[in-house]
Scaffold this motif. Structure first.
Motif, short mmCIF file in Angstrom:
data_model
loop_
_atom_site.label_atom_id
_atom_site.label_comp_id
_atom_site.label_asym_id
_atom_site.label_seq_id
_atom_site.Cartn_x
_atom_site.Cartn_y
_atom_site.Cartn_z
N LEU A 144 -3.65 -22.03 -1.46
CA LEU A 144 -3.91 -20.17 -0.93
C LEU A 144 -2.41 -19.81 -0.82
CD1 LEU A 144 -5.50 -18.03 -0.72
CD2 LEU A 144 -5.96 -18.73 1.46
N LEU A 145 -1.78 -20.46 0.21
CA LEU A 145 -0.38 -20.12 0.30
C LEU A 145 0.52 -20.02 -0.77
CD1 LEU A 145 1.77 -19.22 2.77
CD2 LEU A 145 1.84 -21.66 2.82
N GLY A 146 0.34 -21.04 -1.78
CA GLY A 146 1.00 -20.97 -2.99
C GLY A 146 0.69 -19.90 -3.72
N SER A 147 -0.59 -19.74 -3.77
CA SER A 147 -1.02 -18.50 -4.67
C SER A 147 -0.48 -17.00 -4.39
CB SER A 147 -2.37 -18.39 -4.79
OG SER A 147 -2.99 -19.72 -5.22
N LEU A 148 -0.61 -16.75 -2.94
CA LEU A 148 -0.06 -15.69 -2.25
C LEU A 148 1.47 -15.48 -2.58
CD1 LEU A 148 -2.16 -15.57 1.10
CD2 LEU A 148 -2.15 -14.29 -1.02
N PHE A 149 2.20 -16.74 -2.26
CA PHE A 149 3.50 -16.45 -2.69
C PHE A 149 3.94 -16.20 -4.12
CE2 PHE A 149 7.89 -18.24 -3.25
CZ PHE A 149 8.78 -17.68 -2.06
N ILE A 150 3.15 -16.68 -5.15
CA ILE A 150 3.38 -16.40 -6.61
C ILE A 150 3.33 -15.05 -6.74
CG2 ILE A 150 2.85 -16.99 -8.83
CD1 ILE A 150 2.40 -20.02 -7.78
N HIS A 184 15.75 -1.07 -4.76
CA HIS A 184 16.27 -2.67 -4.66
C HIS A 184 16.00 -2.78 -3.14
CE1 HIS A 184 17.26 -6.55 -5.09
NE2 HIS A 184 18.52 -6.47 -4.53
N GLY A 185 16.61 -2.00 -2.44
CA GLY A 185 16.89 -2.46 -0.89
C GLY A 185 15.55 -2.11 -0.41
N ALA A 186 14.59 -1.31 -0.58
CA ALA A 186 13.36 -0.90 -0.18
C ALA A 186 12.32 -2.01 -0.57
CB ALA A 186 12.95 0.42 -0.48
N ASP A 187 12.35 -2.37 -1.52
CA ASP A 187 11.55 -3.68 -2.16
C ASP A 187 12.06 -4.89 -1.80
OD1 ASP A 187 10.44 -1.79 -3.95
OD2 ASP A 187 11.74 -2.45 -5.84
N THR A 188 13.14 -5.15 -1.52
CA THR A 188 13.64 -6.50 -0.71
C THR A 188 13.10 -6.44 0.86
OG1 THR A 188 15.44 -6.42 -2.18
CG2 THR A 188 15.43 -7.99 -0.11
N GLY A 189 13.20 -5.10 1.30
CA GLY A 189 12.57 -5.24 2.66
C GLY A 189 11.35 -5.37 2.79
N LYS A 190 10.33 -4.84 1.86
CA LYS A 190 9.09 -5.16 1.76
C LYS A 190 8.56 -6.47 1.36
CE LYS A 190 7.82 -0.21 0.30
NZ LYS A 190 7.31 0.46 -0.92
N ARG A 191 9.45 -7.27 0.54
CA ARG A 191 9.01 -8.62 0.34
C ARG A 191 9.41 -9.21 1.37
NH1 ARG A 191 10.49 -9.94 -6.09
NH2 ARG A 191 9.09 -8.15 -7.03
N MET A 192 10.50 -9.29 2.00
CA MET A 192 10.73 -10.03 3.21
C MET A 192 9.68 -9.86 4.34
SD MET A 192 13.41 -11.65 2.49
CE MET A 192 13.79 -12.31 4.36
N HIS A 193 9.28 -8.71 4.34
CA HIS A 193 8.17 -8.49 5.42
C HIS A 193 6.90 -9.14 4.95
CE1 HIS A 193 5.53 -6.49 8.35
NE2 HIS A 193 4.72 -6.12 7.35
N VAL A 194 6.75 -9.09 3.65
CA VAL A 194 5.48 -10.00 3.15
C VAL A 194 5.63 -11.41 3.31
CG1 VAL A 194 4.00 -10.51 1.12
CG2 VAL A 194 4.84 -7.94 1.48
N LEU A 225 7.63 -12.92 5.69
CA LEU A 225 7.35 -13.31 7.18
C LEU A 225 5.93 -13.19 7.34
CD1 LEU A 225 8.71 -13.74 9.62
CD2 LEU A 225 8.73 -11.12 9.87
N VAL A 226 5.26 -12.27 6.87
CA VAL A 226 3.61 -12.26 7.10
C VAL A 226 3.06 -13.75 6.73
CG1 VAL A 226 1.54 -11.25 6.98
CG2 VAL A 226 3.60 -9.86 7.45
N ILE A 227 3.34 -13.88 5.36
CA ILE A 227 2.85 -15.18 4.63
C ILE A 227 3.34 -16.41 5.61
CG2 ILE A 227 2.94 -16.70 2.86
CD1 ILE A 227 2.97 -14.11 1.20
N LEU A 228 4.34 -16.61 6.03
CA LEU A 228 4.77 -17.61 6.88
C LEU A 228 4.12 -17.66 8.31
CD1 LEU A 228 8.73 -17.82 6.15
CD2 LEU A 228 7.00 -19.11 5.13
#
Length: 228
Positions: free
Chosen positions: A16-22, A161-171, A173-176
């Motif tokens: 499940l973790l791998g699927s969410l990451f992909i 790009h900056g906003a997308d990167t920030g969102k992805r980093m947030h996601v 972090l949540v996943i981790l």
């Protein structure tokens, strides 16, 4: 609850973790499948005009022989469904060192050309890329997925790009954090289950010993303990 159950539970959690990451970071694992659309060789490197064995090869991968390419100045076209296709897979934002060669039995392979093969080379909307070497060959490669990879990459590097990167980093972090919490929870349940098993064994042993003690007391009351 058995060891197999906990093993399957951990495997499902990791899946499940791998699927969410992909799902949230598709570019990390994205790659384009490359096939050969057409090729024409202008010369061979074999003596006595022998039929050449032409092949494609990327570093670290198996070589792909073109069984039909045997004559010069002939345009060979392919459907991409041949048994030896595809040639390779090109990841996003990473190139491969590839080349076109001619097999030589007596010495190292003859080189038509070697180059850095990248998904960004496929700029045409239909996913084609033409690579040629003067007086050696012309080849057309096909990779429709590479066009989508490049478009996605360009979009990500734009104004958002900056906003997308920030969102992805947030996601991420949540996943981790979720993964850590899930792992700790699983370990806690496993520890609690093992503690319960240990307590149950101790209680069973205590009851078993009590039965023996009760039996001895009964024998004493009946005077059976004095009988030889």
């Amino acid at each position: 609850m058995t060891i197999r159950f906990w093993t399957n539970l951990k495997a499902r959690a990791l899946l499940l973790l791998g699927s969410l990451f992909i799902c949230f970071f598709p570019g990390v694992f994205s790659s384009g499948v490359v096939t050969l659309k057409s090729i024409q060789i202008f010369k061979t490197h074999e003596l006595f005009n022998a039929k050449p064995t032409v092949y494609f090869h990327c570093e670290g991968e198996n070589r792909t022989i073109f069984p039909d390419v045997k004559k010069t100045d002939v345009v060979y076209t392919f459907k991409g469904e041949e048994s030896w296709q595809p040639l390779t897979e090109l990841p996003d934002k990473k190139c491969k060192r590839c080349g076109l060669y001619e097999l030589d039995i007596l010495k190292p392979a003859d080189v038509f050309d070697e180059w850095e093969f990248c998904s960004s080379d496929f700029l045409d909307s239909d996913g084609t890329y033409v690579h040629s070497k003067d007086k050696e060959f012309d080849a057309t490669f096909l990779c429709p997925q590479c066009v989508h990879l490049e478009n996605s990459s360009d979009h990500a590097s734009g104004s958002h790009h900056g906003a997308d990167t920030g969102k992805r980093m947030h996601v991420l972090l949540v996943i981790l954090i979720s993964a850590i919490v899930s792992t700790v929870s699983i370990l806690g349940v496993v520890a609690a289950y093992r503690y319960w098993q240990r307590r149950k064994r101790e209680q069973d042993q205590a009851r078993f010993l009590k039965l023996f003690e009760d039996g001895d007391d009964s024998e004493d009351e009946l005077g059976l303990g004095q009988v030889l």
